[in-house]
Design a protein around this motif. Sequence first.
Motif, PDB file in Angstrom:
ATOM      1  N   PRO A 122     -25.642 -19.406 -19.456  1.00  0.00           N
ATOM      2  CA  PRO A 122     -27.094 -19.370 -19.287  1.00  0.00           C
ATOM      3  C   PRO A 122     -27.673 -17.969 -19.457  1.00  0.00           C
ATOM      4  CG  PRO A 122     -25.991 -19.788 -17.196  1.00  0.00           C
ATOM      5  CD  PRO A 122     -24.947 -19.797 -18.253  1.00  0.00           C
ATOM      6  N   GLU A 123     -28.892 -17.925 -19.947  1.00  0.00           N
ATOM      7  CA  GLU A 123     -29.629 -16.678 -20.132  1.00  0.00           C
ATOM      8  C   GLU A 123     -30.608 -16.520 -18.968  1.00  0.00           C
ATOM      9  OE1 GLU A 123     -29.471 -14.464 -22.701  1.00  0.00           O
ATOM     10  OE2 GLU A 123     -28.064 -15.573 -23.960  1.00  0.00           O
ATOM     11  N   TYR A 124     -30.741 -15.312 -18.487  1.00  0.00           N
ATOM     12  CA  TYR A 124     -31.736 -14.992 -17.471  1.00  0.00           C
ATOM     13  C   TYR A 124     -32.793 -14.098 -18.103  1.00  0.00           C
ATOM     14  CZ  TYR A 124     -28.818 -16.948 -13.819  1.00  0.00           C
ATOM     15  OH  TYR A 124     -28.101 -17.809 -13.043  1.00  0.00           O
ATOM     16  N   PRO A 125     -34.015 -14.129 -17.588  1.00  0.00           N
ATOM     17  CA  PRO A 125     -35.055 -13.244 -18.144  1.00  0.00           C
ATOM     18  C   PRO A 125     -34.647 -11.777 -18.013  1.00  0.00           C
ATOM     19  CG  PRO A 125     -36.010 -14.854 -16.640  1.00  0.00           C
ATOM     20  CD  PRO A 125     -34.518 -14.960 -16.514  1.00  0.00           C
ATOM     21  N   GLU A 126     -35.115 -10.953 -18.930  1.00  0.00           N
ATOM     22  CA  GLU A 126     -34.821  -9.525 -18.893  1.00  0.00           C
ATOM     23  C   GLU A 126     -35.221  -8.952 -17.539  1.00  0.00           C
ATOM     24  OE1 GLU A 126     -35.748  -5.471 -21.452  1.00  0.00           O
ATOM     25  OE2 GLU A 126     -36.589  -7.373 -22.097  1.00  0.00           O
ATOM     26  N   ASN A 127     -34.353  -8.158 -16.969  1.00  0.00           N
ATOM     27  CA  ASN A 127     -34.531  -7.480 -15.682  1.00  0.00           C
ATOM     28  C   ASN A 127     -34.441  -8.394 -14.465  1.00  0.00           C
ATOM     29  OD1 ASN A 127     -34.792  -4.812 -16.688  1.00  0.00           O
ATOM     30  ND2 ASN A 127     -36.834  -5.353 -17.384  1.00  0.00           N
ATOM     31  N   PHE A 128     -34.250  -9.710 -14.649  1.00  0.00           N
ATOM     32  CA  PHE A 128     -34.014 -10.571 -13.498  1.00  0.00           C
ATOM     33  C   PHE A 128     -32.679 -10.169 -12.893  1.00  0.00           C
ATOM     34  CE2 PHE A 128     -31.900 -14.086 -11.444  1.00  0.00           C
ATOM     35  CZ  PHE A 128     -32.899 -14.555 -10.585  1.00  0.00           C
ATOM     36  N   HIS A 129     -32.651 -10.021 -11.584  1.00  0.00           N
ATOM     37  CA  HIS A 129     -31.392  -9.730 -10.916  1.00  0.00           C
ATOM     38  C   HIS A 129     -31.499 -10.079  -9.436  1.00  0.00           C
ATOM     39  CE1 HIS A 129     -33.626  -5.997 -10.141  1.00  0.00           C
ATOM     40  NE2 HIS A 129     -32.821  -5.796  -9.111  1.00  0.00           N
ATOM     41  N   ILE A 130     -30.348 -10.130  -8.787  1.00  0.00           N
ATOM     42  CA  ILE A 130     -30.311 -10.295  -7.342  1.00  0.00           C
ATOM     43  C   ILE A 130     -29.643  -9.060  -6.771  1.00  0.00           C
ATOM     44  CG2 ILE A 130     -30.360 -12.806  -7.398  1.00  0.00           C
ATOM     45  CD1 ILE A 130     -27.364 -12.825  -6.915  1.00  0.00           C
ATOM     46  N   GLY A 131     -30.045  -8.672  -5.575  1.00  0.00           N
ATOM     47  CA  GLY A 131     -29.529  -7.442  -4.984  1.00  0.00           C
ATOM     48  C   GLY A 131     -28.986  -7.664  -3.588  1.00  0.00           C
ATOM     49  N   PHE A 132     -28.021  -6.843  -3.241  1.00  0.00           N
ATOM     50  CA  PHE A 132     -27.389  -6.904  -1.935  1.00  0.00           C
ATOM     51  C   PHE A 132     -27.371  -5.504  -1.328  1.00  0.00           C
ATOM     52  CE2 PHE A 132     -25.641 -10.355  -4.430  1.00  0.00           C
ATOM     53  CZ  PHE A 132     -25.808 -11.430  -3.576  1.00  0.00           C
ATOM     54  N   TYR A 133     -27.948  -5.366  -0.140  1.00  0.00           N
ATOM     55  CA  TYR A 133     -27.976  -4.081   0.558  1.00  0.00           C
ATOM     56  C   TYR A 133     -26.663  -3.818   1.286  1.00  0.00           C
ATOM     57  CZ  TYR A 133     -33.049  -3.550   0.023  1.00  0.00           C
ATOM     58  OH  TYR A 133     -34.315  -3.389  -0.458  1.00  0.00           O
ATOM     59  N   GLN A 134     -26.302  -2.551   1.294  1.00  0.00           N
ATOM     60  CA  GLN A 134     -25.150  -2.069   2.044  1.00  0.00           C
ATOM     61  C   GLN A 134     -25.636  -1.046   3.066  1.00  0.00           C
ATOM     62  OE1 GLN A 134     -22.130  -3.593   1.368  1.00  0.00           O
ATOM     63  NE2 GLN A 134     -23.565  -4.789   0.155  1.00  0.00           N
ATOM     64  N   LYS A 135     -24.825  -0.782   4.087  1.00  0.00           N
ATOM     65  CA  LYS A 135     -25.284   0.101   5.164  1.00  0.00           C
ATOM     66  C   LYS A 135     -25.354   1.567   4.762  1.00  0.00           C
ATOM     67  CE  LYS A 135     -20.730   0.586   7.181  1.00  0.00           C
ATOM     68  NZ  LYS A 135     -19.860   0.442   8.312  1.00  0.00           N
ATOM     69  N   ASP A 136     -24.475   1.986   3.820  1.00  0.00           N
ATOM     70  CA  ASP A 136     -24.476   3.393   3.432  1.00  0.00           C
ATOM     71  C   ASP A 136     -23.777   3.568   2.084  1.00  0.00           C
ATOM     72  OD1 ASP A 136     -21.682   3.259   3.977  1.00  0.00           O
ATOM     73  OD2 ASP A 136     -21.956   4.053   5.998  1.00  0.00           O
ATOM     74  N   GLU A 137     -23.753   4.804   1.597  1.00  0.00           N
ATOM     75  CA  GLU A 137     -23.148   5.081   0.286  1.00  0.00           C
ATOM     76  C   GLU A 137     -21.669   4.747   0.253  1.00  0.00           C
ATOM     77  OE1 GLU A 137     -24.082   8.942  -1.316  1.00  0.00           O
ATOM     78  OE2 GLU A 137     -26.240   8.669  -0.972  1.00  0.00           O
ATOM     79  N   GLN A 138     -20.966   4.992   1.350  1.00  0.00           N
ATOM     80  CA  GLN A 138     -19.536   4.684   1.399  1.00  0.00           C
ATOM     81  C   GLN A 138     -19.297   3.192   1.180  1.00  0.00           C
ATOM     82  OE1 GLN A 138     -16.881   6.728   1.466  1.00  0.00           O
ATOM     83  NE2 GLN A 138     -15.574   4.927   1.291  1.00  0.00           N
ATOM     84  N   ALA A 139     -20.119   2.350   1.785  1.00  0.00           N
ATOM     85  CA  ALA A 139     -19.978   0.899   1.610  1.00  0.00           C
ATOM     86  C   ALA A 139     -20.249   0.501   0.154  1.00  0.00           C
ATOM     87  CB  ALA A 139     -20.933   0.164   2.547  1.00  0.00           C
ATOM     88  N   VAL A 140     -21.204   1.168  -0.493  1.00  0.00           N
ATOM     89  CA  VAL A 140     -21.477   0.907  -1.913  1.00  0.00           C
ATOM     90  C   VAL A 140     -20.243   1.239  -2.741  1.00  0.00           C
ATOM     91  CG1 VAL A 140     -22.846   1.639  -3.913  1.00  0.00           C
ATOM     92  CG2 VAL A 140     -23.979   1.186  -1.726  1.00  0.00           C
ATOM     93  N   TRP A 141     -19.652   2.420  -2.482  1.00  0.00           N
ATOM     94  CA  TRP A 141     -18.445   2.820  -3.227  1.00  0.00           C
ATOM     95  C   TRP A 141     -17.298   1.837  -2.989  1.00  0.00           C
ATOM     96  CZ3 TRP A 141     -17.876   5.747  -7.248  1.00  0.00           C
ATOM     97  CH2 TRP A 141     -18.776   6.785  -7.495  1.00  0.00           C
ATOM     98  N   GLU A 142     -17.137   1.365  -1.757  1.00  0.00           N
ATOM     99  CA  GLU A 142     -16.046   0.433  -1.454  1.00  0.00           C
ATOM    100  C   GLU A 142     -16.200  -0.868  -2.240  1.00  0.00           C
ATOM    101  OE1 GLU A 142     -15.992   0.071   2.804  1.00  0.00           O
ATOM    102  OE2 GLU A 142     -15.318   2.155   3.061  1.00  0.00           O
TER     103      GLU A 142
END
Length: 128
Positions: free
Chosen positions: A61-81
């Motif tokens: 399936p194709e999604y519209p340009e720039n459509f996305h879903i996001g997930f927050y993390q508590k800090d930069e370390q969690a993003v890196w993990e």
Amino acid sequence: MNLNHINLVVKDVNRAVHLFESHLGFNLIINRKSKMAVLENGYNFALVIWGQELNHKENTPEYPENFHIGFYQKDEQAVWEIYEKLKTEADLQFESEPKKIRDTFGFYFFFEKLMMEISVDPFKDTIR
């Protein structure tokens, strides 16, 4: 009012379930013959994974340009993990490694043609 669910259409339901369970904190409620699955994340929110074949189409399936879903993390370390764990998965495409994006820190990746964002919550220190 609370968001009840979101429905994402994918080609490979089982791969999507694996991604959301293994890396994004969701638990499988039901998988209906690898054609449709429902997952939850413990916040009264369901994620419905709808197999493209139920739409009677074979292509990813194709999604519209720039459509996305996001997930927050508590800090930069969690993003890196999460980034390091996701790099071990086959067939994911990354725009870059984690970096400053807008007013936060994170990265984007693609599962099939669905863009996802993993980032630090830029509003975590504000009163909501």
